[in-house]
Design an enzyme around this catalytic site. Sequence first.
Site, PDB file in Angstrom:
ATOM      1  N   ARG A  35      28.981  58.267  40.512  1.00 41.56           N
ATOM      2  CA  ARG A  35      29.316  58.358  41.938  1.00 41.56           C
ATOM      3  C   ARG A  35      30.813  58.521  42.171  1.00 41.56           C
ATOM      4  NH1 ARG A  35      29.138  54.307  46.693  1.00 41.56           N
ATOM      5  NH2 ARG A  35      28.371  55.551  48.452  1.00 41.56           N
ATOM      6  N   ILE A  61      29.953  59.695  52.337  1.00 36.25           N
ATOM      7  CA  ILE A  61      28.963  59.688  51.262  1.00 36.25           C
ATOM      8  C   ILE A  61      28.017  58.536  51.584  1.00 36.25           C
ATOM      9  CG2 ILE A  61      30.451  58.243  49.791  1.00 36.25           C
ATOM     10  CD1 ILE A  61      29.221  59.575  47.356  1.00 36.25           C
ATOM     11  N   SER A  62      26.722  58.811  51.586  1.00 35.73           N
ATOM     12  CA  SER A  62      25.751  57.821  52.043  1.00 35.73           C
ATOM     13  C   SER A  62      25.704  56.596  51.138  1.00 35.73           C
ATOM     14  CB  SER A  62      24.350  58.444  52.122  1.00 35.73           C
ATOM     15  OG  SER A  62      24.279  59.430  53.121  1.00 35.73           O
ATOM     16  N   GLN A  63      25.270  55.496  51.722  1.00 36.58           N
ATOM     17  CA  GLN A  63      25.019  54.265  50.977  1.00 36.58           C
ATOM     18  C   GLN A  63      24.021  54.558  49.854  1.00 36.58           C
ATOM     19  OE1 GLN A  63      22.653  51.580  53.223  1.00 36.58           O
ATOM     20  NE2 GLN A  63      23.129  49.786  51.971  1.00 36.58           N
ATOM     21  N   PRO A  64      24.274  54.101  48.628  1.00 35.62           N
ATOM     22  CA  PRO A  64      23.347  54.374  47.525  1.00 35.62           C
ATOM     23  C   PRO A  64      21.905  53.965  47.816  1.00 35.62           C
ATOM     24  CG  PRO A  64      25.414  53.603  46.647  1.00 35.62           C
ATOM     25  CD  PRO A  64      25.516  53.463  48.146  1.00 35.62           C
TER      26      PRO A  64
END
EC number: 2.1.1.77
Length: 211
Positions: A35, A61-64
């Site tokens: 990431r 960037i989206s939350q995992p």
Amino acid sequence: MTRVASTSAMNLAKKLAEAGIRHPAVLHAVATTPRELFLDGALAHKAYENTALPIGQGQTISQPYIVARMTELLLQHNPQKVLEIGTGSGYQAAVLASLIPELFTIERIKALQIQARQRLKRLDLHNVAFKYGDGWQGWSNRGPFDGIMVTAAAATVPQALLEQLSEHGVLIIPVGEDTQQLLKITRIGQTFQSEIIEAVKFVPLINGDLA
């Protein structure tokens, strides 16, 4: 290149499993996708925190967890050909491309698209087609798609995306403005069955404007 799971990425995958992600292939993809590659160097130390982070241009960037959750929802239907709306940093695309045969991804911000393409090339992911354009309209001449994933919140479900679903295809999309819900919409003939998955918070899906 061979993708090796780092300790940090493995720990993140473990946290996602504890949070309810069950699909082993999704957890493996998270554990083997670096990431930090998708972040500015100043934020690299936060790469394996389960949180959304800025990537510039007013985007994130989206939350995992939500990356894994949306991917898991798609994989339940064994898609072979997927359209992603909102390439962004390329992280979600990298996770998807490691799990499905064909990925098509659209981004309306040229600078982000260029960076994402370079990152996926570094990861030796060559099953991805990129388009600079308006995601609201989908990618009709490459459809229909078994799965469509939208990584920004639409005020309403775009009709063009529904039309580009194959029979039994699934659309995963956050919908709403101040209050947003993640929906899973399945095509059955000319009808669409919608299921509310959970409350979410995404940047808005812009209709028309390119940057």
